[in-house]
Design a protein around this motif. Structure first.
Motif, mmCIF file in Angstrom:
data_model
loop_
_atom_site.group_PDB
_atom_site.id
_atom_site.type_symbol
_atom_site.label_atom_id
_atom_site.label_comp_id
_atom_site.label_asym_id
_atom_site.label_seq_id
_atom_site.Cartn_x
_atom_site.Cartn_y
_atom_site.Cartn_z
ATOM 1 N N PHE A 20 -29.873 45.238 86.831
ATOM 2 C CA PHE A 20 -28.726 43.718 86.487
ATOM 3 C C PHE A 20 -27.740 44.192 85.005
ATOM 4 O O PHE A 20 -28.369 45.124 84.555
ATOM 5 N N VAL A 21 -26.535 43.241 85.877
ATOM 6 C CA VAL A 21 -25.428 43.936 84.395
ATOM 7 C C VAL A 21 -24.753 42.165 84.408
ATOM 8 O O VAL A 21 -24.052 42.002 85.420
ATOM 9 N N THR A 22 -23.756 42.519 83.384
ATOM 10 C CA THR A 22 -23.078 41.162 83.417
ATOM 11 C C THR A 22 -21.973 41.835 83.776
ATOM 12 O O THR A 22 -21.337 42.951 84.066
ATOM 13 N N ASP A 23 -20.965 40.532 84.113
ATOM 14 C CA ASP A 23 -20.125 40.900 84.635
ATOM 15 C C ASP A 23 -18.944 41.735 83.993
ATOM 16 O O ASP A 23 -18.033 42.828 84.872
ATOM 17 N N THR A 24 -18.702 41.718 82.816
ATOM 18 C CA THR A 24 -17.659 43.052 81.696
ATOM 19 C C THR A 24 -18.053 44.328 81.983
ATOM 20 O O THR A 24 -17.962 45.349 82.620
ATOM 21 N N VAL A 25 -19.277 45.015 82.549
ATOM 22 C CA VAL A 25 -20.213 46.082 82.905
ATOM 23 C C VAL A 25 -20.010 46.754 84.157
ATOM 24 O O VAL A 25 -19.408 47.377 84.514
ATOM 25 N N PHE A 26 -19.950 45.423 84.941
ATOM 26 C CA PHE A 26 -19.847 45.499 86.022
ATOM 27 C C PHE A 26 -18.348 46.369 86.355
ATOM 28 O O PHE A 26 -18.039 46.930 87.596
ATOM 29 N N LEU A 27 -17.089 45.538 85.855
ATOM 30 C CA LEU A 27 -16.086 45.964 85.480
ATOM 31 C C LEU A 27 -15.861 46.844 85.146
ATOM 32 O O LEU A 27 -14.842 47.961 85.788
ATOM 33 N N ASN A 28 -16.069 47.632 84.378
ATOM 34 C CA ASN A 28 -16.197 48.769 83.497
ATOM 35 C C ASN A 28 -17.166 49.432 84.231
ATOM 36 O O ASN A 28 -16.171 51.262 84.624
ATOM 37 N N GLU A 29 -17.651 49.281 84.972
ATOM 38 C CA GLU A 29 -18.157 50.549 85.981
ATOM 39 C C GLU A 29 -17.314 50.513 87.469
ATOM 40 O O GLU A 29 -16.981 52.016 88.311
ATOM 41 N N TYR A 30 -16.873 49.314 87.712
ATOM 42 C CA TYR A 30 -15.786 49.720 89.214
ATOM 43 C C TYR A 30 -14.799 50.782 89.242
ATOM 44 O O TYR A 30 -14.297 51.218 89.683
ATOM 45 N N GLN A 31 -14.037 50.563 87.092
ATOM 46 C CA GLN A 31 -12.931 51.358 87.294
ATOM 47 C C GLN A 31 -13.236 53.117 87.469
ATOM 48 O O GLN A 31 -12.864 53.733 88.049
ATOM 49 N N ASN A 32 -14.554 53.155 86.584
ATOM 50 C CA ASN A 32 -14.986 54.813 87.304
ATOM 51 C C ASN A 32 -14.673 55.448 88.706
ATOM 52 O O ASN A 32 -15.178 56.132 88.855
ATOM 53 N N SER A 33 -15.558 53.795 89.407
ATOM 54 C CA SER A 33 -16.044 53.888 91.068
ATOM 55 C C SER A 33 -15.038 53.264 91.973
ATOM 56 O O SER A 33 -15.866 52.142 91.837
ATOM 57 N N PRO A 34 -14.109 52.937 92.414
ATOM 58 C CA PRO A 34 -13.830 52.004 93.116
ATOM 59 C C PRO A 34 -14.231 51.444 93.886
ATOM 60 O O PRO A 34 -13.915 49.931 94.395
ATOM 61 N N ILE A 35 -14.952 52.212 95.157
ATOM 62 C CA ILE A 35 -15.681 51.706 96.136
ATOM 63 C C ILE A 35 -17.477 52.075 96.048
ATOM 64 O O ILE A 35 -17.677 51.384 96.798
ATOM 65 N N LEU A 36 -17.975 52.104 94.638
ATOM 66 C CA LEU A 36 -18.754 51.500 94.012
ATOM 67 C C LEU A 36 -20.037 52.174 95.112
ATOM 68 O O LEU A 36 -21.335 51.523 95.387
ATOM 69 N N GLU A 37 -20.175 53.269 95.244
ATOM 70 C CA GLU A 37 -20.799 54.300 96.275
ATOM 71 C C GLU A 37 -21.788 54.517 95.878
ATOM 72 O O GLU A 37 -23.041 55.198 96.319
ATOM 73 N N GLN A 38 -21.850 54.559 94.663
ATOM 74 C CA GLN A 38 -23.607 53.629 93.899
ATOM 75 C C GLN A 38 -24.645 52.774 94.104
ATOM 76 O O GLN A 38 -25.450 52.440 94.428
ATOM 77 N N CYS A 39 -24.094 52.166 94.872
ATOM 78 C CA CYS A 39 -24.652 50.690 96.040
ATOM 79 C C CYS A 39 -24.146 50.144 96.597
ATOM 80 O O CYS A 39 -23.893 50.629 97.308
ATOM 81 N N SER A 40 -25.329 50.083 97.762
ATOM 82 C CA SER A 40 -25.365 48.987 99.153
ATOM 83 C C SER A 40 -25.348 47.678 99.105
ATOM 84 O O SER A 40 -24.785 47.174 99.868
ATOM 85 N N VAL A 41 -25.817 46.547 98.036
ATOM 86 C CA VAL A 41 -25.696 45.303 98.438
ATOM 87 C C VAL A 41 -24.757 45.266 96.666
ATOM 88 O O VAL A 41 -25.583 45.819 95.722
ATOM 89 N N VAL A 42 -24.472 44.254 96.581
ATOM 90 C CA VAL A 42 -23.574 44.007 95.236
ATOM 91 C C VAL A 42 -24.423 42.424 96.078
ATOM 92 O O VAL A 42 -23.835 41.532 96.307
ATOM 93 N N ILE A 43 -24.967 41.399 94.042
ATOM 94 C CA ILE A 43 -25.324 39.728 94.032
ATOM 95 C C ILE A 43 -24.389 39.410 93.216
ATOM 96 O O ILE A 43 -24.428 40.160 91.269
#
Length: 264
Positions: A20-43
């Motif tokens: 569980f993350v805030t939208d700000t934390v998610f945006l920071n993670e997206y900058q490090n991984s634009p294809i979100l390879e660590q995720c299979s589902v995003v809610i």
């Protein structure tokens, strides 16, 4: 299961499957991984809040989905234009809509006509009137920020200083865990009078609310195109916010909503 918020350290482990993350934390993670390879589902939950960060998340997810055919996106909301979001994603992807009906109780709407500069005092006055004249049930008052909440609490407590049949509580993003826990305590012999920011619209649900006083105002971040910065602005709420605030009065029983309307 783990979580991370903007101001806290991440609580995670190599065995965590749900984060569980805030939208700000998610945006920071997206900058490090634009294809979100660590995720299979995003809610994306509480999408109806339509903050700048949430809208950016949805826009970036659309780009990410084009690159990751195996990635799945679930957008959840309480009161929102379903077709608007469906059309935004369905033009490029296969989408489905799942509606879950909830039980709601009758809500009576009562309109209060006041001067706009006096809406905090008007809310306090109406809270006292409800407390002294209405049947059992907690009161939730929507204001814009912590400063207004502190002013309202001080005014209420001074006017009811000899009354021991209630407890007044704040609700905003700066509360500690202990302060937040007070909101959920069962107090059968006292009425709770809660002054809250818009966080109570959907992020937190408090049992026992029967009366809602809606100032109709909100403090939110807006983009200043001329100065190219985000600014905090106090303004009137959207129709979606009106409905969300109204709904907090009819969760466990019938309720009454006082809506403050400004004089022209």
């Amino acid at each position: 299961v783990c979580f991370q918020v903007t101001r806290g350290e991440p609580t995670t482990s190599s065995r965590a499957k749900i984060k569980f993350v805030t939208d700000t934390v998610f945006l920071n993670e997206y900058q490090n991984s634009p294809i979100l390879e660590q995720c299979s589902v995003v809610i994306v939950d509480e999408a109806q809040e339509r903050t700048i960060d949430t809208d950016i998340v949805l826009g970036l997810m659309k780009e990410c989905l084009r690159k990751r055919k195996d990635l799945k996106l679930i957008v959840m909301f309480a009161t929102l234009d379903t077709r608007l979001f469906y059309d935004y994603f369905a033009s490029n992807f296969t989408c489905e809509i799942l509606e879950v009906d909830g039980t709601t109780y009758p809500i009576e709407d009562i309109y209060l006509n006041v001067d706009d500069e006096n809406y905090v005092q008007a809310a306090v006055t109406k809270a006292i009137e409800i407390h002294q004249n209405e049947e059992v049930g907690d009161i939730l008052v929507f204001l814009t920020d912590q400063d207004e909440i502190d002013l309202a609490l001080d005014a209420l407590n001074k006017k009811l200083k000899n009354d021991s049949s209630f407890i007044s509580l704040p609700l905003h993003e700066e509360l500690s865990e202990e302060e937040t826990a007070q909101l959920f305590e069962k107090l059968p012999d006292k009425r709770k009078i809660i002054f809250s920011t818009d966080i109570a619209e959907s992020s937190i649900t408090i049992d026992g609310i029967k009366y809602v006083i809606d100032s109709g105002m909100i403090k939110e971040k807006l983009w200043d195109g001329q100065r190219k910065i985000q600014v905090l602005n106090i303004g009137q709420i959207t129709k979606n916010s009106v409905q969300r605030r109204r709904g907090t009065a009819g969760i466990i029983s019938s309720g009454k909503v006082r809506k403050i309307i400004f004089k022209c």
